[in-house]
Write a protein that holds these residues in place. Structure first.
Motif, PDB file in Angstrom:
ATOM      1  N   MET A  60     -12.263   0.053   6.591  1.00  0.00           N
ATOM      2  CA  MET A  60     -10.972   0.644   6.927  1.00  0.00           C
ATOM      3  C   MET A  60     -10.120   0.775   5.654  1.00  0.00           C
ATOM      4  N   LYS A  61      -9.351   1.853   5.595  1.00  0.00           N
ATOM      5  CA  LYS A  61      -8.462   2.039   4.436  1.00  0.00           C
ATOM      6  C   LYS A  61      -7.024   1.746   4.874  1.00  0.00           C
ATOM      7  N   ILE A  62      -6.389   0.829   4.145  1.00  0.00           N
ATOM      8  CA  ILE A  62      -5.042   0.395   4.514  1.00  0.00           C
ATOM      9  C   ILE A  62      -4.036   0.913   3.483  1.00  0.00           C
ATOM     10  N   PHE A  63      -2.981   1.518   3.962  1.00  0.00           N
ATOM     11  CA  PHE A  63      -1.896   1.978   3.096  1.00  0.00           C
ATOM     12  C   PHE A  63      -0.784   0.921   3.154  1.00  0.00           C
ATOM     13  N   ILE A  64      -0.509   0.294   2.011  1.00  0.00           N
ATOM     14  CA  ILE A  64       0.540  -0.729   1.940  1.00  0.00           C
ATOM     15  C   ILE A  64       1.814  -0.112   1.373  1.00  0.00           C
ATOM     16  N   VAL A  65       2.893  -0.230   2.116  1.00  0.00           N
ATOM     17  CA  VAL A  65       4.204   0.190   1.618  1.00  0.00           C
ATOM     18  C   VAL A  65       4.948  -1.093   1.275  1.00  0.00           C
ATOM     19  N   TYR A  66       5.124  -1.309  -0.019  1.00  0.00           N
ATOM     20  CA  TYR A  66       5.697  -2.571  -0.499  1.00  0.00           C
ATOM     21  C   TYR A  66       7.076  -2.311  -1.091  1.00  0.00           C
ATOM     22  N   CYS A  67       8.031  -3.154  -0.720  1.00  0.00           N
ATOM     23  CA  CYS A  67       9.397  -2.930  -1.196  1.00  0.00           C
ATOM     24  C   CYS A  67      10.081  -4.248  -1.522  1.00  0.00           C
ATOM     25  N   HIS A  68      10.178  -4.566  -2.792  1.00  0.00           N
ATOM     26  CA  HIS A  68      10.953  -5.736  -3.242  1.00  0.00           C
ATOM     27  C   HIS A  68      11.433  -5.440  -4.660  1.00  0.00           C
ATOM     28  N   PRO A  69      12.705  -5.756  -4.954  1.00  0.00           N
ATOM     29  CA  PRO A  69      13.225  -5.417  -6.291  1.00  0.00           C
ATOM     30  C   PRO A  69      12.679  -6.285  -7.418  1.00  0.00           C
ATOM     31  N   SER A  70      12.107  -7.472  -7.097  1.00  0.00           N
ATOM     32  CA  SER A  70      11.711  -8.394  -8.178  1.00  0.00           C
ATOM     33  C   SER A  70      10.259  -8.851  -8.060  1.00  0.00           C
ATOM     34  N   GLN A  71       9.619  -8.953  -9.234  1.00  0.00           N
ATOM     35  CA  GLN A  71       8.255  -9.500  -9.276  1.00  0.00           C
ATOM     36  C   GLN A  71       8.288 -11.006  -9.024  1.00  0.00           C
ATOM     37  N   ASP A  72       9.415 -11.637  -9.383  1.00  0.00           N
ATOM     38  CA  ASP A  72       9.562 -13.086  -9.255  1.00  0.00           C
ATOM     39  C   ASP A  72      10.044 -13.405  -7.843  1.00  0.00           C
ATOM     40  N   SER A  73       9.131 -13.323  -6.891  1.00  0.00           N
ATOM     41  CA  SER A  73       9.552 -13.496  -5.501  1.00  0.00           C
ATOM     42  C   SER A  73       8.413 -14.036  -4.656  1.00  0.00           C
ATOM     43  N   PHE A  74       8.789 -14.662  -3.561  1.00  0.00           N
ATOM     44  CA  PHE A  74       7.773 -15.078  -2.592  1.00  0.00           C
ATOM     45  C   PHE A  74       7.051 -13.851  -2.046  1.00  0.00           C
ATOM     46  N   THR A  75       7.820 -12.811  -1.778  1.00  0.00           N
ATOM     47  CA  THR A  75       7.252 -11.615  -1.148  1.00  0.00           C
ATOM     48  C   THR A  75       6.135 -11.012  -1.991  1.00  0.00           C
ATOM     49  N   LYS A  76       6.317 -10.995  -3.329  1.00  0.00           N
ATOM     50  CA  LYS A  76       5.277 -10.458  -4.223  1.00  0.00           C
ATOM     51  C   LYS A  76       4.001 -11.307  -4.110  1.00  0.00           C
ATOM     52  N   ALA A  87       0.574  -0.995   6.378  1.00  0.00           N
ATOM     53  CA  ALA A  87       1.219  -2.312   6.318  1.00  0.00           C
ATOM     54  C   ALA A  87       2.528  -2.179   5.549  1.00  0.00           C
ATOM     55  N   PHE A  88       3.583  -2.749   6.090  1.00  0.00           N
ATOM     56  CA  PHE A  88       4.880  -2.766   5.417  1.00  0.00           C
ATOM     57  C   PHE A  88       5.184  -4.194   4.987  1.00  0.00           C
ATOM     58  N   ILE A  89       5.516  -4.368   3.714  1.00  0.00           N
ATOM     59  CA  ILE A  89       5.795  -5.711   3.199  1.00  0.00           C
ATOM     60  C   ILE A  89       7.153  -5.696   2.501  1.00  0.00           C
ATOM     61  N   TYR A  90       8.062  -6.571   2.952  1.00  0.00           N
ATOM     62  CA  TYR A  90       9.428  -6.555   2.395  1.00  0.00           C
ATOM     63  C   TYR A  90      10.174  -7.839   2.754  1.00  0.00           C
ATOM     64  N   MET A  94       1.267  13.808  11.727  1.00  0.00           N
ATOM     65  CA  MET A  94       0.879  12.447  11.328  1.00  0.00           C
ATOM     66  C   MET A  94      -0.267  11.986  12.207  1.00  0.00           C
ATOM     67  N   LYS A  95      -1.285  11.403  11.589  1.00  0.00           N
ATOM     68  CA  LYS A  95      -2.416  10.948  12.393  1.00  0.00           C
ATOM     69  C   LYS A  95      -2.044   9.695  13.190  1.00  0.00           C
ATOM     70  N   LEU A  96      -2.765   9.457  14.279  1.00  0.00           N
ATOM     71  CA  LEU A  96      -2.582   8.218  15.030  1.00  0.00           C
ATOM     72  C   LEU A  96      -3.368   7.132  14.284  1.00  0.00           C
ATOM     73  N   LEU A  97      -2.634   6.159  13.746  1.00  0.00           N
ATOM     74  CA  LEU A  97      -3.283   5.108  12.964  1.00  0.00           C
ATOM     75  C   LEU A  97      -3.913   4.071  13.888  1.00  0.00           C
ATOM     76  N   ASP A  98      -4.955   3.413  13.413  1.00  0.00           N
ATOM     77  CA  ASP A  98      -5.590   2.372  14.228  1.00  0.00           C
ATOM     78  C   ASP A  98      -4.715   1.135  14.329  1.00  0.00           C
ATOM     79  N   LYS A  99      -4.127   0.763  13.182  1.00  0.00           N
ATOM     80  CA  LYS A  99      -3.359  -0.487  13.167  1.00  0.00           C
ATOM     81  C   LYS A  99      -2.138  -0.357  12.270  1.00  0.00           C
ATOM     82  N   ALA A 100      -1.097  -1.089  12.620  1.00  0.00           N
ATOM     83  CA  ALA A 100       0.091  -1.169  11.769  1.00  0.00           C
ATOM     84  C   ALA A 100       0.606  -2.598  11.799  1.00  0.00           C
ATOM     85  N   ILE A 101       0.986  -3.092  10.632  1.00  0.00           N
ATOM     86  CA  ILE A 101       1.487  -4.470  10.564  1.00  0.00           C
ATOM     87  C   ILE A 101       2.704  -4.540   9.651  1.00  0.00           C
TER      88      ILE A 101
END
Ligand SMILES: Cc1cc2nc3c(=O)[nH]c(=O)nc-3n(C[C@H](O)[C@H](O)[C@H](O)COP(=O)(O)O)c2cc1C
Length: 195
Positions: free
Chosen positions: A1-17, A83-86, A116-123
């Motif tokens: 499966m191919k996953i598209f990650i949309v990542y949004c955080h202003p700093s590399q120095d973070s838990f989220t990163k 996947a959305f990560i923020y 837009m295609k119907l995606l199998d999964k979103a997280i």
């Protein structure tokens, strides 16, 4: 499966990163592949223009969407999952990601006669400074879930998941105490969610 990650955080120095990196490691170890939009790194423009607004507000699919929007839409349609990560900012996604939805979820792509295609999964994987108990107190957690799952994702993926990593505030001793456990959790999610 191919996953598209949309990542949004202003700093590399973070838990989220770190959480994002662990999640990606899980994806790789599961034998799946990924592509990513790191919105700050790309300096993504989140501000909808008047022209874009008029196009969407009048349910028109002309003029053509801007090239940066088209690139994001093509990434979605080339993937099987998203996947959305923020980090949570004021009970929402950071403004840059909110604006990403304003522009990328355009008429004719995400709604209307949509392409837009119907995606199998979103997280959604988000970090929150507050505890889950505090987020549940005024229905804040429910609000975040309703907006992301009930509106933005809704019927655009067959399976939806919303995960919160709480107590990540720098003032909270649980941030450090739970660090490794949380990264392990992100890794496991990356490894099993897309099977
Ligand atoms: C502008 C701003 C707004 C925030 N709003 C919230 C909020 O509404 N709820 C919450 O639980 N945490 C909130 N936080 C805390 C962040 O979610 C927290 O700092 C982040 O998850 C910690 O992880 P990091 O190391 O990845 O930045 C906010 C932080 C900032 C900077």
């Amino acid at each position: 499966m191919k996953i598209f990650i949309v990542y949004c955080h202003p700093s590399q120095d973070s838990f989220t990163k770190n959480m994002c990196d662990a999640f990606i490691k899980g994806i790789i170890d599961s034998g799946n592949e990924y592509i990513m939009s790191d919105l700050y790194k790309m300096n993504f423009n989140p501000v909808i223009t008047e022209q874009e607004y008029i196009r969407d507000a009048n349910y028109r699919n002309f003029p053509e969407v801007a090239s940066d929007v088209l690139e994001e839409q093509e990434k979605i349609n080339s993937a099987d999952a998203i996947a959305f990560i923020y980090p949570v900012f004021w009970t929402e996604a950071p403004a840059m990601l909110v604006g990403w939805f304003d522009r990328v979820w355009s008429y004719g792509f995400a709604y209307g006669n949509k392409t837009m295609k119907l995606l199998d999964k979103a997280i959604i994987l988000c970090s929150a400074g507050n505890s889950i108990e505090r987020l549940e107190q005024f229905g804040l957690l429910d609000s975040m879930k309703k907006v992301m799952l009930g509106d933005r994702l809704y019927d655009r993926a067959k399976q939806l998941e919303f995960v919160v990593f709480d107590n990540t505030s720098r003032e909270n001793e649980l941030r450090t105490k739970n660090w490794e456990t949380n990264l392990q959790k992100a890794y496991e999610i990356g490894k099993i969610f897309f099977d």
